[in-house]
Design an enzyme around this catalytic site. Structure first.
Site, PDB file in Angstrom:
ATOM      1  N   SER A  72       0.829  -1.203   0.000  1.00 29.58           N
ATOM      2  CA  SER A  72       0.000   0.000   0.000  1.00 29.58           C
ATOM      3  C   SER A  72       0.870   1.263   0.000  1.00 29.58           C
ATOM      4  CB  SER A  72      -0.903   0.030   1.239  1.00 29.58           C
ATOM      5  OG  SER A  72      -1.724  -1.112   1.298  1.00 29.58           O
TER       6      SER A  72
HETATM    7  N1  SAH Z   1      -0.646  -5.003   4.043  1.00 34.76           N
HETATM    8  C1  SAH Z   1       0.050  -5.242   2.793  1.00 34.76           C
HETATM    9  C2  SAH Z   1      -0.790  -4.828   1.600  1.00 34.76           C
HETATM   10  C3  SAH Z   1      -0.882  -5.956   0.630  1.00 34.76           C
HETATM   11  S1  SAH Z   1      -2.056  -5.821  -0.653  1.00 34.76           S
HETATM   12  C4  SAH Z   1       1.423  -4.610   2.814  1.00 34.76           C
HETATM   13  O1  SAH Z   1       1.772  -3.901   3.777  1.00 34.76           O
HETATM   14  O2  SAH Z   1       2.213  -4.847   1.883  1.00 34.76           O
HETATM   15  C5  SAH Z   1      -3.366  -6.844  -0.061  1.00 34.76           C
HETATM   16  C6  SAH Z   1      -3.062  -8.301   0.177  1.00 34.76           C
HETATM   17  O3  SAH Z   1      -4.280  -8.930   0.555  1.00 34.76           O
HETATM   18  C7  SAH Z   1      -2.551  -9.085  -1.033  1.00 34.76           C
HETATM   19  O4  SAH Z   1      -1.307  -9.643  -0.715  1.00 34.76           O
HETATM   20  C8  SAH Z   1      -3.604 -10.169  -1.254  1.00 34.76           C
HETATM   21  O5  SAH Z   1      -3.064 -11.420  -1.664  1.00 34.76           O
HETATM   22  C9  SAH Z   1      -4.233 -10.278   0.117  1.00 34.76           C
HETATM   23  N2  SAH Z   1      -5.591 -10.834   0.157  1.00 34.76           N
HETATM   24  C10 SAH Z   1      -6.611 -10.647  -0.723  1.00 34.76           C
HETATM   25  N3  SAH Z   1      -7.704 -11.350  -0.347  1.00 34.76           N
HETATM   26  C11 SAH Z   1      -7.368 -11.997   0.816  1.00 34.76           C
HETATM   27  C12 SAH Z   1      -8.054 -12.900   1.688  1.00 34.76           C
HETATM   28  N4  SAH Z   1      -9.332 -13.281   1.466  1.00 34.76           N
HETATM   29  N5  SAH Z   1      -7.394 -13.375   2.768  1.00 34.76           N
HETATM   30  C13 SAH Z   1      -6.108 -13.014   3.020  1.00 34.76           C
HETATM   31  N6  SAH Z   1      -5.405 -12.175   2.229  1.00 34.76           N
HETATM   32  C14 SAH Z   1      -6.017 -11.675   1.129  1.00 34.76           C
END
Ligand code: SAH
Length: 221
Positions: A72
């Site tokens: 993000s």
């Molecule tokens: N907090 C992260 C942001 C990652 S983007 C950071 O600091 O880098 C969002 C993430 O959510 C992705 O890696 C995606 O694979 C995950 N995601 C999407 N749907 C999900 C679900 N149902 N359960 C767990 N993770 C999920």
């Protein structure tokens, strides 16, 4: 093997990033929380990107981390963290570990972190990196919609992907008095919501404007 090197140049760029987050702009609320600005100034965000993209780590923008996912934007991390009102030793559940950066920010604020990721490759990478950085946290490879009932209830829940609606199973895993921060919406943008489970059992929701997230996906583990 991950090589971790934090140079003066990286540290200088981080200081500039902190200045960007706290600066007055007409299009967004500045980040005022000193502890959050301090930990953003401390955690080397470039560790969470592939080495060839290090130079992008301190721009205030989201960036690709593989598997079609993104780390993000720093402002979004700071804003969600500010809405969460983190206190030391609170149990916080994060959905969407991704790169692990948001988890590191919560850990630096003294929280006990529980984080769930559904993409194996990202899960393994974040697991290796966060442990190499000596963080102590609980990580689950699985579907965030189910939450993590054995460790519930949580003081706080942060969802870092766009959810079609406030996930009920997760709301149930909040303590009375607990807070969930969740971007809600299925289109290109999501409304940032803060959902508070009041001690009298009522639910209180606030909206904080539009943000852009990758979708929270269902049942595909
Ligand atoms: N907090 C992260 C942001 C990652 S983007 C950071 O600091 O880098 C969002 C993430 O959510 C992705 O890696 C995606 O694979 C995950 N995601 C999407 N749907 C999900 C679900 N149902 N359960 C767990 N993770 C999920």
């Amino acid at each position: 093997m991950i090589i971790l090197r934090d140079t003066y140049k990286h540290q200088g760029l981080r200081k500039l990033l902190v200045e960007t987050l706290r600066s007055d702009r007409s299009d967004r609320i500045p980040i005022m929380d000193k502890r959050i600005l301090e930990v953003i100034g401390k955690v080397p965000r470039h560790f969470f990107l592939a080495p060839e993209f290090s130079e992008f780590a301190y721009r205030d923008q989201a960036f690709q981390i593989g598997c079609g996912q993104t780390i993000s934007q720093p402002y979004t991390v700071a804003f969600q963290t500010q809405l969460l009102d983190v206190r030391p030793r609170e149990k916080i559940l994060e959905i969407g570990t991704g790169s692990g950066y948001q988890a590191a920010i919560l850990l630096e604020l003294g929280a006990k972190v529980f984080t769930i990721e559904r993409q194996r490759e990202l899960f393994d990478k974040a697991d290796e990196l966060l442990h190499k950085m000596n963080y102590d946290l609980k990580m689950l490879f699985g579907d965030g919609y189910r939450g993590w009932p054995v460790y519930a209830p949580f003081h706080k829940i942060i969802i870092t992907c766009g959810a079609p609606e406030v996930p009920e199973a997760l709301y149930e895993q909040l303590r009375p008095g607990g807070i969930m921060v969740v971007p809600v919406g299925e289109g290109d943008t999501q409304e940032m919501k803060r959902v508070i489970k009041l001690r009298n059992g009522e639910r209180y929701e606030q909206n904080f404007g539009l943000f852009r997230f990758v979708p929270m996906l269902k049942d595909k583990v």
